[in-house]
Write a protein that holds these residues in place. Structure first.
Motif, short mmCIF file in Angstrom:
data_model
loop_
_atom_site.label_atom_id
_atom_site.label_comp_id
_atom_site.label_asym_id
_atom_site.label_seq_id
_atom_site.Cartn_x
_atom_site.Cartn_y
_atom_site.Cartn_z
N GLU A 55 -45.84 76.66 -101.03
CA GLU A 55 -45.22 76.92 -102.48
C GLU A 55 -43.70 76.71 -102.27
O GLU A 55 -43.18 77.03 -101.43
N VAL A 56 -43.09 75.99 -103.38
CA VAL A 56 -41.69 75.72 -103.31
C VAL A 56 -41.15 76.28 -104.87
O VAL A 56 -41.67 76.56 -105.53
N ILE A 57 -39.75 76.41 -104.48
CA ILE A 57 -38.99 76.76 -105.65
C ILE A 57 -37.69 76.35 -105.73
O ILE A 57 -37.00 75.69 -104.91
N PHE A 58 -37.12 76.07 -107.17
CA PHE A 58 -36.17 75.59 -107.35
C PHE A 58 -35.31 76.36 -108.49
O PHE A 58 -36.05 77.39 -109.10
N ARG A 59 -34.04 76.35 -108.62
CA ARG A 59 -33.12 77.05 -109.74
C ARG A 59 -32.04 76.44 -110.70
O ARG A 59 -31.66 75.33 -109.95
N ALA A 60 -31.96 76.82 -111.68
CA ALA A 60 -30.93 76.14 -112.54
C ALA A 60 -30.37 77.08 -113.65
O ALA A 60 -30.85 78.14 -113.67
N PRO B 256 -33.09 76.48 -100.08
CA PRO B 256 -32.74 76.15 -98.86
C PRO B 256 -33.93 76.72 -97.76
O PRO B 256 -34.01 76.17 -96.67
N HIS B 257 -34.68 77.77 -98.25
CA HIS B 257 -35.60 78.27 -97.37
C HIS B 257 -37.10 77.59 -97.71
O HIS B 257 -38.02 78.08 -97.07
N ASN B 258 -37.25 76.62 -98.71
CA ASN B 258 -38.41 76.06 -98.73
C ASN B 258 -39.04 75.64 -97.68
O ASN B 258 -38.57 75.15 -96.77
N PRO B 259 -40.55 75.61 -97.75
CA PRO B 259 -41.37 76.31 -98.65
C PRO B 259 -41.23 77.97 -98.47
O PRO B 259 -41.09 78.45 -97.39
N ILE B 260 -41.38 78.52 -99.76
CA ILE B 260 -41.37 80.05 -99.59
C ILE B 260 -42.84 80.80 -99.17
O ILE B 260 -42.88 81.89 -99.03
#
Length: 283
Positions: free
Chosen positions: A163-168, A179-183
């Motif tokens: 599982e990975v995550i992005f933000r905007a 920067p910690h992917n994968p979470i």
């Protein structure tokens, strides 16, 4: 009870083994007090949603969304009254490598029960694109604090699952990778020692193939994640298929973490709100 409980909602006749309903996602729109469940019927009609103001009274017939070209759709009903759908899709143009997929964003009209405008490709390939990540899918879009977060599965549903995550600052991006992917993942843990330490963990306690997660926040402010995983009895073999797991979520520097790198999924977890065992922190 069941959301899809009659033939007009659930057309399964003539479908193959891997057809039927995939990845249902349920959301609540606070503005019009309506529940919406969106999903894909792989072998009949594609992507659709059903809705209700009272789940006890049943759900509507399907409203199909032909502009959703792919699978795994999910709603966000935003605080400003606008609504969006994110989903897995083919990349625009020719793929750069085998297994490359994309996440698209569509604006949704709540009053018209329809798509507004054309799709926007917001993620192409996934995280660390130079490493050719595969099968970015299962997206969920959240508006938490000052950021929009886009959380996705990546790496396929087998042992490489993650599982990975992005933000905007806005749903259209640009999107920043965590920067910690994968979470969340178990792919880097040795199969014979899922604890990552010197003491071997019982094979019956091992959890593999973790990903396809969703975030929820309880009334007490704590954050949790539900996700899929498998419990193999030998190598990568399991009779129980993919199962649903639940873990507390921690926040670090404005990013959620479901499980620290190198840590195995616990098969039993206790948590008291306000304790240090999980769910702490704020975005």
């Amino acid at each position: 009870g069941h959301v899809l409980d009659r033939a007009s909602q659930l057309q399964l006749e003539g479908q193959w083994v891997s057809g039927g309903i995939y990845a249902p996602a349920i959301s609540y729109n606070e503005r019009n007090k309506t529940f919406d469940m969106i999903t894909t019927n792989v072998g009949h009609g594609g992507n659709f949603f059903v809705k209700t103001s009272d789940p006890h009274q049943g759900w509507s017939d399907p409203i199909y969304l032909p502009k959703v070209d792919g699978i795994d759709p999910s709603f966000l009903f935003d605080s400003d009254g606008r609504a969006y759908i994110v989903h897995n899709a083919p990349v625009f143009g020719e793929p750069d490598y085998e297994g490359q997929r994309a996440i698209r964003l569509l604006e949704f009209s709540v009053k018209g029960d329809s798509i507004i405008g054309e799709p926007l490709e917001i993620v192409r390939g996934g995280t660390h694109v130079t490493e050719h990540p595969i099968w970015i899918e299962g997206p969920h879009l959240y508006h938490i604090g000052k950021y929009y977060y886009l959380m996705c599965a990546e790496g396929g549903t087998g042992t490489g699952h993650s599982e990975v995550i992005f933000r905007a600052r806005k749903p259209q991006g640009p999107w920043e990778e965590c920067p910690h992917n994968p979470i969340l993942t178990q792919r880097n843990l040795p199969a014979s020692d899922a604890s990552g330490g010197s003491a071997a963990r019982s094979i019956t306690d091992r959890v593999s193939s973790t990903g396809h997660a969703d975030l929820i926040q309880k009334h007490d402010g704590s954050w949790w994640a539900v996700f899929l995983g498998c419990r193999p009895y030998e190598d990568d073999m399991y009779n129980t298929g993919r199962e649903t797991f639940l873990l507390p979520v921690t926040w670090h520097d404005g990013w959620p973490v479901i499980l620290e790198h190198g840590k195995p999924v616990p098969t039993v977890e206790s948590f008291t709100p306000g304790s240090d065992s999980g769910g702490r922190g704020r975005p």
